[in-house]
Design a protein around this motif. Structure first.
Motif, PDB file in Angstrom:
ATOM      1  N   PHE A 256       2.035  -9.752  -4.948  1.00  0.00           N
ATOM      2  CA  PHE A 256       1.702  -8.327  -5.056  1.00  0.00           C
ATOM      3  C   PHE A 256       2.097  -7.725  -6.403  1.00  0.00           C
ATOM      4  O   PHE A 256       1.284  -7.038  -7.042  1.00  0.00           O
ATOM      5  CB  PHE A 256       2.340  -7.514  -3.920  1.00  0.00           C
ATOM      6  N   GLU A 257       3.330  -7.961  -6.858  1.00  0.00           N
ATOM      7  CA  GLU A 257       3.782  -7.293  -8.089  1.00  0.00           C
ATOM      8  C   GLU A 257       2.933  -7.680  -9.306  1.00  0.00           C
ATOM      9  O   GLU A 257       2.464  -6.800 -10.032  1.00  0.00           O
ATOM     10  CB  GLU A 257       5.270  -7.532  -8.329  1.00  0.00           C
ATOM     11  N   PRO A 258       2.725  -8.973  -9.556  1.00  0.00           N
ATOM     12  CA  PRO A 258       1.846  -9.314 -10.692  1.00  0.00           C
ATOM     13  C   PRO A 258       0.426  -8.770 -10.520  1.00  0.00           C
ATOM     14  O   PRO A 258      -0.196  -8.330 -11.493  1.00  0.00           O
ATOM     15  CB  PRO A 258       1.836 -10.854 -10.708  1.00  0.00           C
ATOM     16  N   TYR A 259      -0.056  -8.786  -9.265  1.00  0.00           N
ATOM     17  CA  TYR A 259      -1.418  -8.293  -9.034  1.00  0.00           C
ATOM     18  C   TYR A 259      -1.479  -6.777  -9.256  1.00  0.00           C
ATOM     19  O   TYR A 259      -2.423  -6.253  -9.840  1.00  0.00           O
ATOM     20  CB  TYR A 259      -1.871  -8.659  -7.627  1.00  0.00           C
ATOM     21  N   HIS A 260      -0.445  -6.086  -8.792  1.00  0.00           N
ATOM     22  CA  HIS A 260      -0.381  -4.638  -9.010  1.00  0.00           C
ATOM     23  C   HIS A 260      -0.316  -4.324 -10.508  1.00  0.00           C
ATOM     24  O   HIS A 260      -0.980  -3.397 -10.994  1.00  0.00           O
ATOM     25  CB  HIS A 260       0.831  -4.059  -8.280  1.00  0.00           C
ATOM     26  N   ALA A 261       0.482  -5.124 -11.239  1.00  0.00           N
ATOM     27  CA  ALA A 261       0.581  -4.910 -12.686  1.00  0.00           C
ATOM     28  C   ALA A 261      -0.796  -5.045 -13.334  1.00  0.00           C
ATOM     29  O   ALA A 261      -1.166  -4.257 -14.214  1.00  0.00           O
ATOM     30  CB  ALA A 261       1.563  -5.911 -13.292  1.00  0.00           C
ATOM     31  N   PHE A 262      -1.555  -6.039 -12.885  1.00  0.00           N
ATOM     32  CA  PHE A 262      -2.912  -6.205 -13.411  1.00  0.00           C
ATOM     33  C   PHE A 262      -3.792  -5.004 -13.049  1.00  0.00           C
ATOM     34  O   PHE A 262      -4.459  -4.427 -13.911  1.00  0.00           O
ATOM     35  CB  PHE A 262      -3.541  -7.495 -12.860  1.00  0.00           C
ATOM     36  N   CYS A 263      -3.767  -4.629 -11.755  1.00  0.00           N
ATOM     37  CA  CYS A 263      -4.643  -3.544 -11.293  1.00  0.00           C
ATOM     38  C   CYS A 263      -4.331  -2.229 -12.016  1.00  0.00           C
ATOM     39  O   CYS A 263      -5.221  -1.431 -12.275  1.00  0.00           O
ATOM     40  CB  CYS A 263      -4.482  -3.344  -9.784  1.00  0.00           C
ATOM     41  N   ALA A 264      -3.046  -1.992 -12.304  1.00  0.00           N
ATOM     42  CA  ALA A 264      -2.639  -0.729 -12.912  1.00  0.00           C
ATOM     43  C   ALA A 264      -2.871  -0.723 -14.417  1.00  0.00           C
ATOM     44  O   ALA A 264      -2.777   0.317 -15.055  1.00  0.00           O
ATOM     45  CB  ALA A 264      -1.167  -0.466 -12.610  1.00  0.00           C
ATOM     46  N   SER A 265      -3.187  -1.877 -14.992  1.00  0.00           N
ATOM     47  CA  SER A 265      -3.296  -1.967 -16.450  1.00  0.00           C
ATOM     48  C   SER A 265      -4.736  -1.801 -16.910  1.00  0.00           C
ATOM     49  O   SER A 265      -5.675  -1.825 -16.115  1.00  0.00           O
ATOM     50  CB  SER A 265      -2.769  -3.323 -16.921  1.00  0.00           C
ATOM     51  N   GLU A 266      -4.864  -1.655 -18.207  1.00  0.00           N
ATOM     52  CA  GLU A 266      -6.188  -1.549 -18.828  1.00  0.00           C
ATOM     53  C   GLU A 266      -7.017  -2.808 -18.581  1.00  0.00           C
ATOM     54  O   GLU A 266      -8.236  -2.782 -18.678  1.00  0.00           O
ATOM     55  CB  GLU A 266      -6.030  -1.324 -20.336  1.00  0.00           C
ATOM     56  N   ARG A 267      -6.339  -3.915 -18.288  1.00  0.00           N
ATOM     57  CA  ARG A 267      -7.042  -5.182 -18.077  1.00  0.00           C
ATOM     58  C   ARG A 267      -8.024  -5.102 -16.919  1.00  0.00           C
ATOM     59  O   ARG A 267      -8.953  -5.895 -16.839  1.00  0.00           O
ATOM     60  CB  ARG A 267      -6.041  -6.315 -17.822  1.00  0.00           C
ATOM     61  N   SER A 268      -7.782  -4.172 -15.979  1.00  0.00           N
ATOM     62  CA  SER A 268      -8.666  -4.097 -14.810  1.00  0.00           C
ATOM     63  C   SER A 268      -9.878  -3.209 -15.065  1.00  0.00           C
ATOM     64  O   SER A 268     -10.662  -2.973 -14.155  1.00  0.00           O
ATOM     65  CB  SER A 268      -7.891  -3.591 -13.594  1.00  0.00           C
ATOM     66  N   ARG A 269     -10.024  -2.715 -16.287  1.00  0.00           N
ATOM     67  CA  ARG A 269     -11.159  -1.840 -16.580  1.00  0.00           C
ATOM     68  C   ARG A 269     -12.488  -2.552 -16.309  1.00  0.00           C
ATOM     69  O   ARG A 269     -13.453  -1.949 -15.848  1.00  0.00           O
ATOM     70  CB  ARG A 269     -11.098  -1.346 -18.022  1.00  0.00           C
ATOM     71  N   GLY A 270     -12.508  -3.841 -16.563  1.00  0.00           N
ATOM     72  CA  GLY A 270     -13.733  -4.617 -16.339  1.00  0.00           C
ATOM     73  C   GLY A 270     -14.103  -4.739 -14.871  1.00  0.00           C
ATOM     74  O   GLY A 270     -15.234  -5.098 -14.548  1.00  0.00           O
ATOM     75  N   VAL A 271     -13.168  -4.502 -13.982  1.00  0.00           N
ATOM     76  CA  VAL A 271     -13.461  -4.584 -12.548  1.00  0.00           C
ATOM     77  C   VAL A 271     -13.335  -3.210 -11.877  1.00  0.00           C
ATOM     78  O   VAL A 271     -12.993  -3.106 -10.713  1.00  0.00           O
ATOM     79  CB  VAL A 271     -12.554  -5.623 -11.836  1.00  0.00           C
ATOM     80  N   GLY A 272     -13.609  -2.154 -12.658  1.00  0.00           N
ATOM     81  CA  GLY A 272     -13.667  -0.821 -12.071  1.00  0.00           C
ATOM     82  C   GLY A 272     -12.344  -0.063 -12.107  1.00  0.00           C
ATOM     83  O   GLY A 272     -12.259   1.047 -11.611  1.00  0.00           O
ATOM     84  N   GLY A 273     -11.290  -0.675 -12.689  1.00  0.00           N
ATOM     85  CA  GLY A 273      -9.974  -0.029 -12.747  1.00  0.00           C
ATOM     86  C   GLY A 273      -9.861   0.890 -13.939  1.00  0.00           C
ATOM     87  O   GLY A 273     -10.871   1.243 -14.525  1.00  0.00           O
ATOM     88  N   PRO A 274      -8.653   1.264 -14.333  1.00  0.00           N
ATOM     89  CA  PRO A 274      -7.373   0.898 -13.694  1.00  0.00           C
ATOM     90  C   PRO A 274      -7.182   1.554 -12.326  1.00  0.00           C
ATOM     91  O   PRO A 274      -7.705   2.632 -12.064  1.00  0.00           O
ATOM     92  CB  PRO A 274      -6.319   1.440 -14.676  1.00  0.00           C
ATOM     93  N   TYR A 275      -6.446   0.836 -11.474  1.00  0.00           N
ATOM     94  CA  TYR A 275      -6.059   1.329 -10.161  1.00  0.00           C
ATOM     95  C   TYR A 275      -4.552   1.549 -10.185  1.00  0.00           C
ATOM     96  O   TYR A 275      -3.783   0.632  -9.936  1.00  0.00           O
ATOM     97  CB  TYR A 275      -6.428   0.316  -9.081  1.00  0.00           C
ATOM     98  N   PRO A 276      -4.106   2.769 -10.504  1.00  0.00           N
ATOM     99  CA  PRO A 276      -2.678   2.978 -10.762  1.00  0.00           C
ATOM    100  C   PRO A 276      -1.792   2.895  -9.516  1.00  0.00           C
ATOM    101  O   PRO A 276      -0.614   2.605  -9.624  1.00  0.00           O
ATOM    102  CB  PRO A 276      -2.638   4.383 -11.370  1.00  0.00           C
ATOM    103  N   HIS A 277      -2.351   3.179  -8.331  1.00  0.00           N
ATOM    104  CA  HIS A 277      -1.487   3.316  -7.159  1.00  0.00           C
ATOM    105  C   HIS A 277      -1.219   1.983  -6.479  1.00  0.00           C
ATOM    106  O   HIS A 277      -2.099   1.140  -6.383  1.00  0.00           O
ATOM    107  CB  HIS A 277      -2.122   4.283  -6.156  1.00  0.00           C
ATOM    108  N   ARG A 278      -0.007   1.849  -5.977  1.00  0.00           N
ATOM    109  CA  ARG A 278       0.352   0.617  -5.283  1.00  0.00           C
ATOM    110  C   ARG A 278      -0.520   0.419  -4.049  1.00  0.00           C
ATOM    111  O   ARG A 278      -0.873  -0.710  -3.708  1.00  0.00           O
ATOM    112  CB  ARG A 278       1.834   0.648  -4.888  1.00  0.00           C
ATOM    113  N   ALA A 279      -0.867   1.510  -3.383  1.00  0.00           N
ATOM    114  CA  ALA A 279      -1.699   1.398  -2.187  1.00  0.00           C
ATOM    115  C   ALA A 279      -3.055   0.791  -2.534  1.00  0.00           C
ATOM    116  O   ALA A 279      -3.629   0.031  -1.753  1.00  0.00           O
ATOM    117  CB  ALA A 279      -1.875   2.767  -1.537  1.00  0.00           C
ATOM    118  N   GLN A 280      -3.567   1.126  -3.720  1.00  0.00           N
ATOM    119  CA  GLN A 280      -4.858   0.558  -4.129  1.00  0.00           C
ATOM    120  C   GLN A 280      -4.741  -0.951  -4.349  1.00  0.00           C
ATOM    121  O   GLN A 280      -5.606  -1.723  -3.940  1.00  0.00           O
ATOM    122  CB  GLN A 280      -5.337   1.226  -5.420  1.00  0.00           C
TER     123      GLN A 280
END
Lengths: 178, 201
Positions: free
Chosen positions: A28-52
């Motif tokens: 979860f933590e590494p995945y959350h770090a990815f989702c919350a970062s600019e790196r997830s822009r290509g997949v519709g992110g960033p998703y800042p919230h842990r719930a996301q």
């Protein structure tokens, strides 16, 4: 009490430098770090919230149950440290099943996505018996576009996603061409 | 990986079963409708699909999750109920949704009562909350019928919701509340139901 069938069965294996396994809460933590970062822009992110991030992690598992295929947590074969999420993605509002890759920051620059995408493509052709597959890349995601090209994929139109926006479709070479 | 088995629960009228691909059309119809307004909806097809996949994955990650509520007699799905705890949830929640047009039959009461007893007795939960939108009057009323009280001291998800605290296992055991819930469920099943040996005015 009657026990129902298992939630899902995700095939796990090792190949090359990597381990392909089911996502788990430890990721979860590494995945959350990815989702919350600019790196997830290509997949519709960033998703800042842990719930996301939680919902997306749980969704990785549920995808297998709903479609019979999905994305693996790609981990270091030696340490089992998660490096990214690679596999076959086909949610609703998607043109066709696609090979998708998301690499965590620390996994960058080692050809991990290239290696794993080839394994996923082989899985689609050999295990699932498919004859074609695409990858969807946002127009501004030049690095993923470069990877698609390196994998031998060619531009094949686009798909306008209601939430993520325009996605360029890259069609991979078929099984016979490989 | 260690696969989780989703237990099958039964009440007099209902079967609670883990979500499968066949349940997706009903889920989608519900979350496309205004009915889902208190659960973050209405959602686009893409969001709906991702959420449904997450409902299934929740079982794997947490060891509990949401069941589909089916009518025993016809197998018709009428809603969902279960334990729910994404990240950022302050506490484990008992959540429910009844599909459009299926309300008013006491299904949610019967299903939540069943799932709460399972979570307490089998999973060892010492309590639970339900996070409700104050405008969701049907759910607030249901929570009250289930013996919940609003806990203004408890942390909520985003401060737009209220935490309703469920009575714990000890408070429920052999209680007037538990008897009252059983009686109400029995009346939904059979409106002419009269319990034997009970004082009735």
């Amino acid at each position: 009490m009657t026990v129902q069938t298992p939630v899902t069965a995700i095939p796990e294996f090792e190949a090359g430098r990597l381990r392909y396994r089911a996502p788990q809460m430890d990721d979860f933590e590494p995945y959350h770090a990815f989702c919350a970062s600019e790196r997830s822009r290509g997949v519709g992110g960033p998703y800042p919230h842990r719930a996301q991030a939680f919902e997306r992690l749980a969704g990785l598992i549920g995808h297998w149950a709903l479609r019979g295929y999905g994305r693996w947590m790609v981990a270091d074969r030696e340490t089992d440290a998660p490096l990214g999420v690679v596999g076959i993605l086909y949610p609703e509002d998607w043109p066709e099943p696609e090979i998708a890759w998301s690499l965590f920051a620390e996994a960058e620059g080692r050809g991990i996505a290239y290696e794993a995408a080839q394994v996923a493509r082989r899985y689609a052709y050999e295990t699932l018996g498919w004859s074609t597959i695409i990858s969807c890349v946002k127009p501004e995601n030049t690095r993923s576009a470069a990877l698609a090209r390196r994998l031998g994929a060619r531009p094949d139109g686009h798909h306008d996603h209601p939430m993520i926006g325009r996605l360029h479709i890259w069609r991979h070479p078929g099984p016979e061409a490989l | 990986m260690g696969h989780r088995d989703i237990p099958l629960l039964e009440t007099k009228r209902l079967i609670l079963r883990g979500p499968t691909a066949e349940d997706y059309p009903d889920f989608k119809a519900t979350f496309a409708s205004y009915r889902s307004r208190f659960m973050g909806g209405p959602l686009t097809p893409y969001e709906t699909w991702m959420l449904f996949a997450a409902e299934i994955g929740h079982w794997e990650i947490r060891g509990f999750g949401m069941w589909m509520i089916h009518l025993k007699e016809t197998d018709e799905p009428v809603g969902m109920v279960g334990g729910w705890q994404p990240s950022q949830w302050p506490e484990r929640e008992i959540a429910w949704i009844i599909f459009p047009g299926k309300g008013g039959k006491g299904y949610a009461l019967e299903a939540v009562d069943c799932c709460r007893r399972y979570l307490y007795s089998v999973k060892g939960w010492e309590g639970a909350v339900s996070y409700l939108d104050p405008k969701d009057l049907d759910s607030v009323r249901l929570a009250e019928r289930l013996g919940c009280t609003r806990d203004d001291a408890a942390r909520t998800i985003d401060n737009n919701d209220s935490a309703y605290r469920h009575p714990g296992p000890a408070a429920l055991a052999n209680s007037q509340l538990a008897d009252g819930i059983a009686l109400e469920i029995a009346h939904y099943r059979d409106p002419l139901f009269r319990p034997e040996g009970w004082a009735i005015d």
